[in-house]
Design an enzyme around this catalytic site. Structure first.
Site, PDB file in Angstrom:
ATOM      1  N   GLU A  87      33.618  36.242  36.836  1.00  0.00           N
ATOM      2  CA  GLU A  87      33.560  34.935  36.146  1.00  0.00           C
ATOM      3  C   GLU A  87      34.367  34.938  34.849  1.00  0.00           C
ATOM      4  O   GLU A  87      33.979  34.319  33.864  1.00  0.00           O
ATOM      5  CB  GLU A  87      32.105  34.526  35.842  1.00  0.00           C
ATOM      6  CG  GLU A  87      31.308  34.109  37.031  1.00  0.00           C
ATOM      7  CD  GLU A  87      32.095  33.238  37.976  1.00  0.00           C
ATOM      8  OE1 GLU A  87      32.916  32.430  37.509  1.00  0.00           O
ATOM      9  OE2 GLU A  87      31.924  33.405  39.187  1.00  0.00           O
TER      10      GLU A  87
HETATM   11  C1  LIG Z   1      31.703  42.542  42.851  1.00  0.00           C
HETATM   12  C2  LIG Z   1      32.724  41.503  42.554  1.00  0.00           C
HETATM   13  C3  LIG Z   1      32.477  40.192  42.910  1.00  0.00           C
HETATM   14  C4  LIG Z   1      33.450  39.213  42.667  1.00  0.00           C
HETATM   15  N1  LIG Z   1      33.238  37.930  43.112  1.00  0.00           N
HETATM   16  C5  LIG Z   1      34.275  37.041  43.070  1.00  0.00           C
HETATM   17  C6  LIG Z   1      34.164  35.765  43.703  1.00  0.00           C
HETATM   18  O1  LIG Z   1      33.126  35.415  44.281  1.00  0.00           O
HETATM   19  N2  LIG Z   1      35.248  34.948  43.691  1.00  0.00           N
HETATM   20  C7  LIG Z   1      36.419  35.300  43.082  1.00  0.00           C
HETATM   21  O2  LIG Z   1      37.353  34.519  43.123  1.00  0.00           O
HETATM   22  N3  LIG Z   1      36.537  36.493  42.463  1.00  0.00           N
HETATM   23  C8  LIG Z   1      35.499  37.372  42.440  1.00  0.00           C
HETATM   24  N4  LIG Z   1      35.624  38.596  41.842  1.00  0.00           N
HETATM   25  C9  LIG Z   1      36.854  38.908  41.149  1.00  0.00           C
HETATM   26  C10 LIG Z   1      36.686  38.915  39.636  1.00  0.00           C
HETATM   27  O3  LIG Z   1      36.505  37.609  39.170  1.00  0.00           O
HETATM   28  C11 LIG Z   1      37.906  39.634  39.065  1.00  0.00           C
HETATM   29  O4  LIG Z   1      37.746  41.002  39.329  1.00  0.00           O
HETATM   30  C12 LIG Z   1      38.082  39.365  37.578  1.00  0.00           C
HETATM   31  O5  LIG Z   1      38.447  38.033  37.358  1.00  0.00           O
HETATM   32  C13 LIG Z   1      39.155  40.266  36.954  1.00  0.00           C
HETATM   33  O6  LIG Z   1      40.324  40.255  37.695  1.00  0.00           O
HETATM   34  P1  LIG Z   1      40.970  41.649  38.166  1.00  0.00           P
HETATM   35  O7  LIG Z   1      39.908  42.444  38.804  1.00  0.00           O
HETATM   36  O8  LIG Z   1      42.188  41.373  38.953  1.00  0.00           O
HETATM   37  O9  LIG Z   1      41.330  42.380  36.844  1.00  0.00           O
HETATM   38  P2  LIG Z   1      42.661  42.153  35.975  1.00  0.00           P
HETATM   39  O10 LIG Z   1      42.916  40.703  35.813  1.00  0.00           O
HETATM   40  O11 LIG Z   1      43.739  43.002  36.532  1.00  0.00           O
HETATM   41  O12 LIG Z   1      42.181  42.717  34.567  1.00  0.00           O
HETATM   42  C14 LIG Z   1      42.140  44.110  34.266  1.00  0.00           C
HETATM   43  C15 LIG Z   1      41.929  44.273  32.761  1.00  0.00           C
HETATM   44  O13 LIG Z   1      43.011  43.667  32.066  1.00  0.00           O
HETATM   45  C16 LIG Z   1      42.546  42.649  31.188  1.00  0.00           C
HETATM   46  N5  LIG Z   1      43.486  41.538  31.211  1.00  0.00           N
HETATM   47  C17 LIG Z   1      43.988  40.889  32.273  1.00  0.00           C
HETATM   48  N6  LIG Z   1      44.817  39.909  31.877  1.00  0.00           N
HETATM   49  C18 LIG Z   1      44.810  39.914  30.533  1.00  0.00           C
HETATM   50  C19 LIG Z   1      45.469  39.142  29.533  1.00  0.00           C
HETATM   51  N7  LIG Z   1      46.273  38.138  29.842  1.00  0.00           N
HETATM   52  N8  LIG Z   1      45.211  39.456  28.240  1.00  0.00           N
HETATM   53  C20 LIG Z   1      44.417  40.466  27.906  1.00  0.00           C
HETATM   54  N9  LIG Z   1      43.780  41.237  28.813  1.00  0.00           N
HETATM   55  C21 LIG Z   1      43.978  40.969  30.103  1.00  0.00           C
HETATM   56  C22 LIG Z   1      41.179  42.242  31.708  1.00  0.00           C
HETATM   57  O14 LIG Z   1      40.344  41.691  30.699  1.00  0.00           O
HETATM   58  C23 LIG Z   1      40.664  43.568  32.256  1.00  0.00           C
HETATM   59  O15 LIG Z   1      40.106  44.327  31.213  1.00  0.00           O
HETATM   60  C24 LIG Z   1      34.658  39.568  42.027  1.00  0.00           C
HETATM   61  C25 LIG Z   1      34.876  40.895  41.647  1.00  0.00           C
HETATM   62  C26 LIG Z   1      33.947  41.853  41.924  1.00  0.00           C
HETATM   63  C27 LIG Z   1      34.264  43.288  41.568  1.00  0.00           C
END
Ligand SMILES: Cc1cc2nc3c(=O)[nH]c(=O)nc-3n(C[C@H](O)[C@H](O)[C@H](O)COP(=O)(O)OP(=O)(O)OC[C@H]3O[C@@H](n4cnc5c(N)ncnc54)[C@H](O)[C@@H]3O)c2cc1C
Length: 613
Positions: free
Chosen positions: A450
């Site tokens: 979220e």
């Molecule tokens: C168990 C689980 C359930 C989930 N359920 C859903 C769901 O129902 N629907 C859905 O759509 N998604 C879902 N997700 C996905 C979740 O919302 C994402 O994992 C989350 O938004 C982060 O994206 P990412 O994992 O690609 O991490 P990334 O975006 O790659 O982020 C990695 C790190 O980099 C930081 N970062 C990224 N971009 C920036 C920036 N521009 N500036 C500064 N820091 C940054 C982040 O804060 C984080 O610390 C789920 C994930 C999990 C693990």
């Protein structure tokens, strides 16, 4: 082995205090639009939810974690007992307490639903993901859908006939949602063919309901790049027949399910849409390129829901650690700790264990108060719309401001203090024989999904502080200022109220520092300090609400006889507030100094200097 055992417990006295005494539920209850929901009804439904949570959901928490979900012939099978629990849950009506009557609900205030959700998530956070997502998706369609979409989907999703999901994330599009590549091709009959892969989709498939309604962010042909070009589509797992029933498959395939650290009973799926070019979606509200603003309706609710999950799990960890600490005997009383002839005492007698427990108690109560405050603002804004619009706008503004704060603070605290609960147990807490290691594993995801907590912090400093010309922030500060003015001379709490005033002053100064950076070439300092600022704002809010609760408790204590059974409860409120004011609020001043110091080390250190490997 703890399979089938219910570990769940809640302090219902505390839940009732926050709802009825601190946030004066009686003022909004029983009046339009909440006519049917007076104090008695609210109390009864909390008690019933608690009974249900202990009998049905609690016993499935450990077993669901151990068993996890599995994929068989393209279909997700949830852990044993989940299907039966889903049916029973919807029979109780707990999931529709705050749903409007026109959608088949019972029209109660959100503040009440918030506490119901705390209980359900505290008993079994993985299970409660499925109905939680169905609820959020239904809410979005109810608000943004066409009349026909509302008729077709909403009631069936609210009443558990159908599930729901939110599909944003793709391998290359996590926090960067605008990088989504899923496409939508016009069919010429108003529908679209959806093609693409979404990952990490909670409840992406399951065997609990007849159908699952996916809300999918995708880009229509020729739409602009980035978030502006995203549209939101309703994509059912099974197509809907003309009579409204679920029909043939809609070409949504489960690629796999993830193996995770926690919430193992919740299926996190890779979903492939349109592998055979047969996946049909319809535009939410019939409008293209409005996907992000529509999805934000669901995400705002979902961010509050994640904070509630955090609260539920934290409360479970705290109450179990407390119970264990009263039982486990180890060492002599600290005054005689070197004397082997002294009797062993329960570990709750040791100062350090009490310190850990009091921190957990204070923070749990503070987060609960913040959540009930936020949801009461939501209820009051609804109640006052068209009656007193400026007041309604004030309440709505507080919801905006407090949402990123409570999402981040609650999720971080749930993980950190569940780890602290393990510490209270000692080695036993690290074992799967006790529930707190699962609390800790389950809680970690709350700070990530979220919108990661950094995304929340940037929402706070980049949008919410300056929203409505800064009115929401100023209103919040004015409310605290009034509290300080009213209570700073209180004989028992005067110095604690002064600590609150000092923290408030520090936050004001930090907000000015952020404003200065936004007008300068020091923009990098904003993301570098955003998380710290959010933590400090949270501590200010929690410190305030704990003191508010303590003062209410003092008034109650004045009229209670010395032997009354409620006295220890109210005295507990006193100690939560004093501990927090003495041990946490002073951190706000210190944190504000660190912000003002403008340290840029993380961006100044050359990448190569992190490691020479
Ligand atoms: C168990 C689980 C359930 C989930 N359920 C859903 C769901 O129902 N629907 C859905 O759509 N998604 C879902 N997700 C996905 C979740 O919302 C994402 O994992 C989350 O938004 C982060 O994206 P990412 O994992 O690609 O991490 P990334 O975006 O790659 O982020 C990695 C790190 O980099 C930081 N970062 C990224 N971009 C920036 C920036 N521009 N500036 C500064 N820091 C940054 C982040 O804060 C984080 O610390 C789920 C994930 C999990 C693990």
């Amino acid at each position: 082995m703890s399979n089938g055992i219910n570990w769940y417990q809640a302090d219902l006295r505390e839940l009732k205090f926050v709802l009825l005494e601190q946030f004066r539920y009686g003022e909004i209850a029983g009046r339009a639009p909440f006519e049917a929901w007076g104090v008695e009804e609210a109390t009864a439904v909390l008690e019933e939810t608690y009974r249900f949570a202990r009998e049905v959901l609690g016993p499935l928490n450990t077993s669901g974690d151990r068993e996890g979900c599995r994929l068989e012939g393209g279909q997700v099978i949830t852990p044993k007992g989940f299907k039966d629990a889903w049916r029973k849950l919807y029979e109780t009506g707990f999931k529709t307490v705050s749903v409007r009557p026109e959608h088949g609900g019972q029209g109660a205030p959100h503040a009440l639903q918030c506490l119901i959700e705390e209980i359900l998530s505290g008993a079994n956070p993985a299970f409660n993901m499925y109905p939680g997502l169905a609820f959020g998706a239904a809410e979005l369609i109810a608000e943004c859908g066409t009349a026909a979409q509302v008729r077709r989907y909403v009631e069936k999703m609210y009443n558990g006939h159908w599930g729901g999901t939110m599909c944003l994330t793709e391998p290359q599009a996590g926090s960067d949602v605008g990088a989504a590549k899923t496409i939508a091709i016009k069919n010429g009959d108003g529908t679209y063919r959806i093609r693409g892969t979404k990952i990490f989709i909670s409840g992406g498939d399951h065997d609990l309901a007849e159908n699952i309604i996916h809300l999918v962010l995708a880009r229509a042909e020729d739409a602009p790049a980035g978030t502006k070009g995203l549209s939101l589509f309703i994509v059912p797992k099974k197509r809907i027949n003309p009579d409204g029933s679920a029909g043939q498959s809609n070409d949504v395939q489960v690629g796999s399910i993830e193996h995770k650290m926690g919430i193992n009973g919740s299926a996190t799926c890779v979903l492939n849409f349109g592998d055979n070019d047969q996946c049909i979606g319809e535009l939410v509200g019939g409008v293209e390129n409005a996907g992000m603003s529509q999805m934000f309706r669901m995400m705002n609710g979902a961010r509050i829901a994640v904070a509630v999950q955090g609260l539920g799990v934290l409360s479970t960890a705290y109450l179990n650690a407390l119970a264990y600490a009263k039982e486990r005997k180890q060492g002599a009383h600290f005054k005689f700790w070197k004397d082997p002839n002294r009797p062993r005492v329960a570990i709750v007698e040791h100062p350090d264990v009490r310190r850990m427990l009091l921190e957990m108690k204070a923070v749990t109560e503070g987060i609960r108060a913040l959540l009930v405050k936020l949801t009461t603002h939501l209820d009051r804004s609804r109640q006052l719309a068209g009656v007193d619009d400026p007041k309604a706008t004030y309440h709505r503004g507080q919801v905006e401001l407090l949402t990123p704060i409570v999402k981040s603070y609650s999720s971080d605290a749930a993980f950190r203090l569940s780890a602290q609960a393990i510490q209270v147990y000692g080695g036993a807490g690290y074992l799967k024989d006790h529930p707190v290691e699962q609390c800790c594993r389950d809680a970690k995801i709350f700070s990530i999904y979220e919108g990661t907590n950094h995304i929340q912090a940037m929402d706070l400093v980049g949008r919410k502080l300056g929203q409505a010309g800064g009115a929401h922030f100023q209103d919040f500060m004015r409310d605290i200022g009034e509290f300080v003015a009213q209570h700073r001379a209180n004989p028992r709490y005067g110095s604690a109220v002064e600590a609150l005033a000092a923290a408030q002053e520090s936050i004001m100064q930090s907000a000015m520092v952020f404003f200065g950076w936004s007008q300068s070439d020091k923009l990098h300092l904003i993301p570098l300090n955003a998380n710290r600022f959010l933590s400090l704002m949270s501590e200010l809010a929690i410190g305030w609400l704990l003191l508010d609760a303590a003062l209410i408790a003092e008034t109650a204590l004045e009229s209670l006889p010395a032997t009354h059974s409620d006295r220890p409860f109210y005295e507990g409120k006193r100690w939560s507030a004093l501990w927090f004011a003495r041990n946490v609020l002073p951190d706000v001043e210190h944190g504000a100094k660190l912000i003002a110091a403008e340290d840029s080390s993380p961006v100044e250190i050359p990448l190569e200097a992190f490691s020479t490997h």
